[in-house]
Design a protein around this motif. Structure first.
Motif, PDB file in Angstrom:
ATOM      1  N   THR A   1     -47.183  38.093 -64.105  1.00 51.14           N
ATOM      2  CA  THR A   1     -47.926  37.140 -63.276  1.00 51.14           C
ATOM      3  C   THR A   1     -47.467  37.124 -61.822  1.00 51.14           C
ATOM      4  OG1 THR A   1     -46.417  35.325 -63.876  1.00 51.14           O
ATOM      5  CG2 THR A   1     -48.354  35.630 -65.268  1.00 51.14           C
ATOM      6  N   LEU A   2     -46.406  37.870 -61.479  1.00 49.57           N
ATOM      7  CA  LEU A   2     -45.907  37.897 -60.105  1.00 49.57           C
ATOM      8  C   LEU A   2     -46.795  38.760 -59.211  1.00 49.57           C
ATOM      9  CD1 LEU A   2     -42.049  38.365 -60.651  1.00 49.57           C
ATOM     10  CD2 LEU A   2     -43.316  36.223 -60.274  1.00 49.57           C
ATOM     11  N   ASP A   3     -46.850  38.416 -57.933  1.00 58.43           N
ATOM     12  CA  ASP A   3     -47.591  39.255 -56.989  1.00 58.43           C
ATOM     13  C   ASP A   3     -46.729  40.453 -56.588  1.00 58.43           C
ATOM     14  OD1 ASP A   3     -45.806  38.454 -54.873  1.00 58.43           O
ATOM     15  OD2 ASP A   3     -47.030  36.658 -54.551  1.00 58.43           O
ATOM     16  N   ASP A   4     -47.338  41.417 -55.913  1.00 59.25           N
ATOM     17  CA  ASP A   4     -46.652  42.668 -55.577  1.00 59.25           C
ATOM     18  C   ASP A   4     -45.441  42.427 -54.681  1.00 59.25           C
ATOM     19  OD1 ASP A   4     -48.466  44.075 -57.068  1.00 59.25           O
ATOM     20  OD2 ASP A   4     -49.719  44.663 -55.359  1.00 59.25           O
ATOM     21  N   GLU A   5     -45.555  41.501 -53.737  1.00 60.61           N
ATOM     22  CA  GLU A   5     -44.447  41.227 -52.816  1.00 60.61           C
ATOM     23  C   GLU A   5     -43.231  40.686 -53.569  1.00 60.61           C
ATOM     24  OE1 GLU A   5     -43.408  38.390 -48.955  1.00 60.61           O
ATOM     25  OE2 GLU A   5     -45.502  38.684 -49.561  1.00 60.61           O
ATOM     26  N   SER A   6     -43.481  39.782 -54.500  1.00 56.12           N
ATOM     27  CA  SER A   6     -42.379  39.212 -55.279  1.00 56.12           C
ATOM     28  C   SER A   6     -41.722  40.270 -56.146  1.00 56.12           C
ATOM     29  CB  SER A   6     -42.896  38.059 -56.153  1.00 56.12           C
ATOM     30  OG  SER A   6     -43.400  37.012 -55.356  1.00 56.12           O
ATOM     31  N   ARG A   7     -42.531  41.137 -56.732  1.00 54.59           N
ATOM     32  CA  ARG A   7     -41.972  42.200 -57.560  1.00 54.59           C
ATOM     33  C   ARG A   7     -41.123  43.149 -56.729  1.00 54.59           C
ATOM     34  NH1 ARG A   7     -46.986  44.216 -61.398  1.00 54.59           N
ATOM     35  NH2 ARG A   7     -47.506  42.186 -62.304  1.00 54.59           N
ATOM     36  N   ALA A   8     -41.555  43.445 -55.518  1.00 46.14           N
ATOM     37  CA  ALA A   8     -40.811  44.363 -54.655  1.00 46.14           C
ATOM     38  C   ALA A   8     -39.438  43.796 -54.305  1.00 46.14           C
ATOM     39  CB  ALA A   8     -41.617  44.662 -53.395  1.00 46.14           C
ATOM     40  N   ARG A   9     -39.356  42.479 -54.096  1.00 46.20           N
ATOM     41  CA  ARG A   9     -38.072  41.862 -53.765  1.00 46.20           C
ATOM     42  C   ARG A   9     -37.144  41.836 -54.974  1.00 46.20           C
ATOM     43  NH1 ARG A   9     -41.206  37.884 -50.936  1.00 46.20           N
ATOM     44  NH2 ARG A   9     -40.868  36.449 -52.673  1.00 46.20           N
ATOM     45  N   GLY A  10     -37.719  41.667 -56.156  1.00 44.90           N
ATOM     46  CA  GLY A  10     -36.909  41.673 -57.364  1.00 44.90           C
ATOM     47  C   GLY A  10     -36.845  40.329 -58.049  1.00 44.90           C
ATOM     48  N   VAL A  11     -36.266  40.343 -59.252  1.00 42.37           N
ATOM     49  CA  VAL A  11     -36.162  39.126 -60.056  1.00 42.37           C
ATOM     50  C   VAL A  11     -34.705  38.889 -60.428  1.00 42.37           C
ATOM     51  CG1 VAL A  11     -38.485  39.358 -61.008  1.00 42.37           C
ATOM     52  CG2 VAL A  11     -36.548  40.394 -62.224  1.00 42.37           C
ATOM     53  N   ILE A  12     -34.425  37.663 -60.815  1.00 42.39           N
ATOM     54  CA  ILE A  12     -33.090  37.297 -61.270  1.00 42.39           C
ATOM     55  C   ILE A  12     -33.241  36.382 -62.475  1.00 42.39           C
ATOM     56  CG2 ILE A  12     -32.908  35.297 -59.707  1.00 42.39           C
ATOM     57  CD1 ILE A  12     -29.892  36.033 -59.423  1.00 42.39           C
ATOM     58  N   ALA A  13     -32.287  36.478 -63.396  1.00 41.72           N
ATOM     59  CA  ALA A  13     -32.308  35.627 -64.582  1.00 41.72           C
ATOM     60  C   ALA A  13     -30.883  35.245 -64.941  1.00 41.72           C
ATOM     61  CB  ALA A  13     -32.970  36.344 -65.755  1.00 41.72           C
ATOM     62  N   TYR A  14     -30.752  34.170 -65.696  1.00 41.03           N
ATOM     63  CA  TYR A  14     -29.449  33.790 -66.257  1.00 41.03           C
ATOM     64  C   TYR A  14     -29.632  33.640 -67.762  1.00 41.03           C
ATOM     65  CZ  TYR A  14     -31.513  29.067 -65.996  1.00 41.03           C
ATOM     66  OH  TYR A  14     -32.336  27.981 -66.119  1.00 41.03           O
ATOM     67  N   SER A  15     -28.627  34.093 -68.512  1.00 42.36           N
ATOM     68  CA  SER A  15     -28.786  34.129 -69.959  1.00 42.36           C
ATOM     69  C   SER A  15     -27.475  34.460 -70.641  1.00 42.36           C
ATOM     70  CB  SER A  15     -29.839  35.190 -70.330  1.00 42.36           C
ATOM     71  OG  SER A  15     -29.818  35.475 -71.707  1.00 42.36           O
ATOM     72  N   SER A  16     -27.370  34.026 -71.914  1.00 41.78           N
ATOM     73  CA  SER A  16     -26.215  34.406 -72.729  1.00 41.78           C
ATOM     74  C   SER A  16     -26.415  35.765 -73.379  1.00 41.78           C
ATOM     75  CB  SER A  16     -25.978  33.355 -73.816  1.00 41.78           C
ATOM     76  OG  SER A  16     -27.072  33.324 -74.722  1.00 41.78           O
ATOM     77  N   GLY A  17     -27.610  36.327 -73.275  1.00 39.61           N
ATOM     78  CA  GLY A  17     -27.784  37.651 -73.841  1.00 39.61           C
ATOM     79  C   GLY A  17     -29.191  38.150 -74.044  1.00 39.61           C
TER      80      GLY A  17
END
Length: 316
Positions: free
Chosen positions: A60-76
């Motif tokens: 669901t992200l736009d192209d600009e957001s995808r180009a910058r990258g994503v971040i997540a937090y998780s135990s695994g």
């Protein structure tokens, strides 16, 4: 507060088709009651249901957001799912994990090309928000995100398509994203069915919160006691609102019941389940009196146990 709808979940199903496995419903012939089906989300590419929400969120992200990258937090498991989905989309990914996360999950996350940052337990969420602002990355939350909830809800959609007369659905509860999405799907497509959330007794904050009618806060140290490392989170305001609307009851299971269910799944269902993925089977096997009767689906949410721990549990 706006809740996820069946239309959101149906749209998510179109996005994740071909990348998330449509896991089967497996009737358990060893069950003397003959009323148990397992939905093995442990068979997903990353070994857990989390791939559904991660793919839907990144889709669901736009192209600009995808180009910058994503971040997540998780135990695994969410860590692996976001890393895998980002790799498939060609999106840079940073994953912040607590330093007690199972090594098998941390190394799997790195194998998908993500940058992995380990911090002390309890600090991974704050660190992810800090880095998201600093590097202008889009945060893909493990459960506090409507797109993630809708993606997880595709699990419930498949249950209603494969077993329309399902009467009980057992779903693990931690941050509540899976239970929120599955509950929304089940109540829309099979409103006669009861949705039962399952937690470890040592991390039973949602059971207490739903009983009291409001979220409660259990100390991190208390929740960290359970062997079910994937069920140590607490619901957000968004997921708790879904749980209040869609979950009919909660059941809590003991550590010994979780271990016994892992052994049963391995020996009789031929499924490898991590502790978090075995809690629903534990509820079915050990808490019959607390459950409604009838055709029951237990979601086996993950199959990434620590190898040494798994061997020890199987040895009894």
């Amino acid at each position: 507060m706006e809740l996820v709808t069946i239309s959101d979940i149906e749209a998510a199903a179109q996005r994740v088709r071909g990348v998330a496995v449509r896991t089967p419903l497996l009737l358990q012939t060893w069950d003397p009651r003959g009323t148990l089906w397992l939905k093995p989300e442990s068979l997903q590419p990353v070994g857990a249901f989390k791939v559904r929400g991660a793919f839907n969120a990144i889709a669901t992200l736009d192209d600009e957001s995808r180009a910058r990258g994503v971040i997540a937090y998780s135990s695994g498991n969410h860590a692996q799912a976001v890393a895998y989905a980002a790799q498939r989309y060609g999106v840079p990914a940073v994953i912040v994990v607590p330093d007690i996360a199972p090594r098998i999950k941390v190394e799997a996350t790195r194998s998908y090309g993500a940058e992995v940052i380990e911090v002390p337990i309890g600090e991974h969420e704050a660190k992810a928000h800090e880095l998201a602002a600093e590097r202008r990355l889009t945060l893909v939350a493990p459960f506090d995100d409507a797109a993630v909830i809708a993606g997880q809800g595709t699990t419930g959609l498949e249950i209603t398509e494969d077993l329309p007369d399902v009467e009980v659905v057992l779903v693990p509860v931690s941050g509540g994203g899976l239970a929120a999405g599955v509950g929304a799907a089940i109540k829309a497509r099979a409103p006669h069915a009861k949705v039962i959330g399952v937690e470890p007794a040592l991390a039973g904050d949602t059971a207490e919160g739903l009983r009291l009618g409001h979220r409660v806060d259990w100390p991190q140290a208390d929740r960290a006691r359970t062997i079910a490392d994937g069920l140590r989170a607490q619901p957000s305001e968004l997921t708790f609102a879904h749980l209040r609307k869609f979950v009919d009851a909660m059941v809590t299971v003991t550590e010994d019941e979780i271990r016994a269910a892992m052994r049963t799944l391995a020996s009789k269902a031929r499924l490898v389940a991590e502790p978090s993925g075995a809690v629903t089977t534990a509820a079915y096997l050990s808490h019959t009196a607390e459950l409604p009767p009838g055709r029951t689906v237990a979601i086996v949410s993950g199959g990434n146990p620590d190898p040494a721990m798994f061997a020890e549990i199987l040895a009894g």
